[in-house]
Design an enzyme around this catalytic site. Structure first.
Site, short mmCIF file in Angstrom:
data_model
loop_
_atom_site.label_atom_id
_atom_site.label_comp_id
_atom_site.label_asym_id
_atom_site.label_seq_id
_atom_site.Cartn_x
_atom_site.Cartn_y
_atom_site.Cartn_z
N ARG A 77 31.26 46.20 -60.34
CA ARG A 77 30.39 45.04 -60.50
C ARG A 77 31.00 43.80 -59.83
NH1 ARG A 77 25.41 45.88 -61.02
NH2 ARG A 77 26.23 47.35 -59.48
N THR B 160 -1.19 68.33 -77.58
CA THR B 160 -0.28 68.78 -76.52
C THR B 160 -0.61 70.21 -76.11
OG1 THR B 160 1.45 67.34 -77.40
CG2 THR B 160 2.14 69.09 -75.90
N ALA C 12 -2.10 59.81 -89.93
CA ALA C 12 -1.16 59.44 -90.99
C ALA C 12 -1.69 59.77 -92.38
CB ALA C 12 -0.83 57.95 -90.90
N GLY D 71 23.85 47.35 -67.15
CA GLY D 71 23.33 46.06 -66.74
C GLY D 71 21.91 46.13 -66.23
N GLN E 292 37.69 46.20 -72.31
CA GLN E 292 37.55 46.70 -73.67
C GLN E 292 36.10 46.76 -74.13
OE1 GLN E 292 40.13 44.06 -75.88
NE2 GLN E 292 41.78 45.57 -75.94
N ASP F 161 4.91 63.48 -83.65
CA ASP F 161 5.19 64.57 -84.59
C ASP F 161 5.15 64.08 -86.04
OD1 ASP F 161 5.66 67.39 -84.05
OD2 ASP F 161 7.43 67.18 -85.30
N GLY F 162 4.10 63.36 -86.36
CA GLY F 162 3.95 62.82 -87.71
C GLY F 162 4.38 61.37 -87.81
#
Length: 417
Positions: A290, A172, A140, A361, A300, A385-386
């Site tokens: 379910r 990597t 960092a 669920g 909904q 990546d930073g």
């Protein structure tokens, strides 16, 4: 004025080919790596799939045309990356890691250095490159102005050779598929212990089989299960003086431009992983009751959640496209949109995948569905990546504080696809 999001016939063909490749080949990766107990075994197991990507032209796409490659634009790469990462994150990440290792050479190397290092990656061998950026103490504050802190990997000039000593991790691809090193490693180091990074930070290209390089251990990550993250020690590693990219002090700018390339492409990977989770949750909602009277999509609450998830994925995709388009137009000089995409899409992906878990669920928390594994993958995006906190501070906050910052400049760059 018109904003056109239509893909060209060539881009549509690339997208379709990448989707087919992912469905036909990368869909087999999980079954191959699942029984393997160690990260190095899993990484070695993806070599045939990486070879397939090389054969399909994806590695050649990283290399400029004048050195034998096809130089695929960032936008086109994003179209392919979304389709590939929808099915598997590991093999595309090995390719991304190779691109990271090559970026310092592509953007800052001399003609002689490019001619030496790049053409092999336009060939048919499954070569790996690596970007040795992160110190074992963290990355960092790699550009700290205090010479006693920051990057502690040092290189001293001894005659016509650089001698490198230090430790890196999360390198990597750095170990290669067989543990004997990547084809090349771009190493971020300091050339003078007494000088701050602005005068001493440098990048030196090191062949992975150079004596003195040792893989100390492997980090077994929670997600990205076949992405290799070795800790590597450099002990009196000698390379020719001509392997220095740029000059001492250029390391800050080289690092910045290297991460400019990956930032928006990570957005595409986030979209791919979000799509994988959505596709499962959507099919589940249409077919599973379910124990109720109707499929759960009829309710909904579920339907609205799926609408919100799909909307977020669409927003992340088009933001990624805009950033990639700007990267291409500015030859990688964009300092804002790409990093915004990285922050936005990576953090959004965690929320989106979590919401698909809520739709499905408790089964989504185990191995009965792919969603838990997808969550393990996306949790990596905000911290690698930073890291997003570093990106906010180093790239974006610093940009906002600059005297000549124009908040409308990037917004005025309209995507034309």
């Amino acid at each position: 004025m018109a904003i056109n999001f239509d893909l060209s016939p060539e881009q549509a063909g690339l997208q379709k080919a990448a989707r087919s490749f992912a469905d036909d080949r990368l869909s087999l990766v999980e079954g191959v790596i699942a029984p393997l107990p160690t990260p190095e075994a899993r990484f070695a197991a993806i070599k045939p799939f990486y070879q397939d990507m090389v054969d399909a032209g994806f590695m050649k796409a990283l290399v400029p045309v004048e050195y034998g490659g096809t130089a695929m634009p960032s936008l086109d790469f994003a179209l392919a990356a979304e389709e590939l990462t929808r099915v598997d994150i590991n093999v595309p990440t090995a390719l991304l890691g190779t691109g990271l290792g090559l970026q310092p050479i592509i953007h800052f190397g001399t003609a002689e250095q490019k001619a030496q290092f790049l053409p092999p990656f336009a060939g048919s061998e499954p070569l790996l490159a690596a970007w040795a950026f992160t110190e074992t103490s963290g990355g960092a504050n790699f550009d700290s102005s205090d010479p006693s802190t920051g990057v502690q990997t040092f290189a001293r000039l001894d005659g016509d050779e650089w001698v490198i000593n230090g430790d890196k991790h999360f390198t990597t691809n750095g170990c290669g598929f067989d543990g004997n090193g990547a084809a090349l490693i771009s190493v971020l180091c300091r050339t003078d212990l007494t000088l701050p990074p602005g005068e001493s930070l440098a990048v030196i290209v090191v062949p992975g089989d150079t004596p003195g390089i040792k893989v100390e251990s492997y980090i077994d990550t929670m997600g990205h299960r076949a992405t290799i993250s070795p800790r590597i020690t450099f002990t009196d590693v000698r390379v020719p003086a001509g392997n220095l990219i740029g000059a001492p002090g250029d390391g800050i700018e080289i690092s910045r431009k290297t991460f400019n390339w990956t930032s928006s492409l990570i957005g595409a990977a986030c979209v791919g992983r979000m799509r994988a989770a959505f596709d499962y949750a959507f099919e589940f909602a249409k077919t599973d009751k379910r124990s109720g009277p109707v499929p759960i999509i009829d309710y909904q609450n579920v339907g609205y959640m799926l609408v919100d998830i799909k909307t977020r994925i669409e927003a992340a995709r088009y933001f990624t496209w805009k950033a990639c388009d700007l990267y291409d137009k500015t030859n990688g000089a964009d300092e804002e949109l790409g990093h915004m995409v990285k922050v936005f899409a990576s953090e959004l992906s965690v929320q989106v995948v979590y919401d698909t878990m809520r739709v499905v669920g408790v089964n989504s928390y185990g191995d009965q569905t792919p969603i838990a594994a997808i969550m393990e993958d996306v949790l990596c995006f905000p911290v690698y990546d930073g890291g997003n906190m570093g990106v906010r501070r180093r790239q974006l906050h610093a940009l906002l504080k600059s005297a000549d910052y124009d908040p409308m400049e990037s917004s005025a760059c309209i995507v034309a696809i």
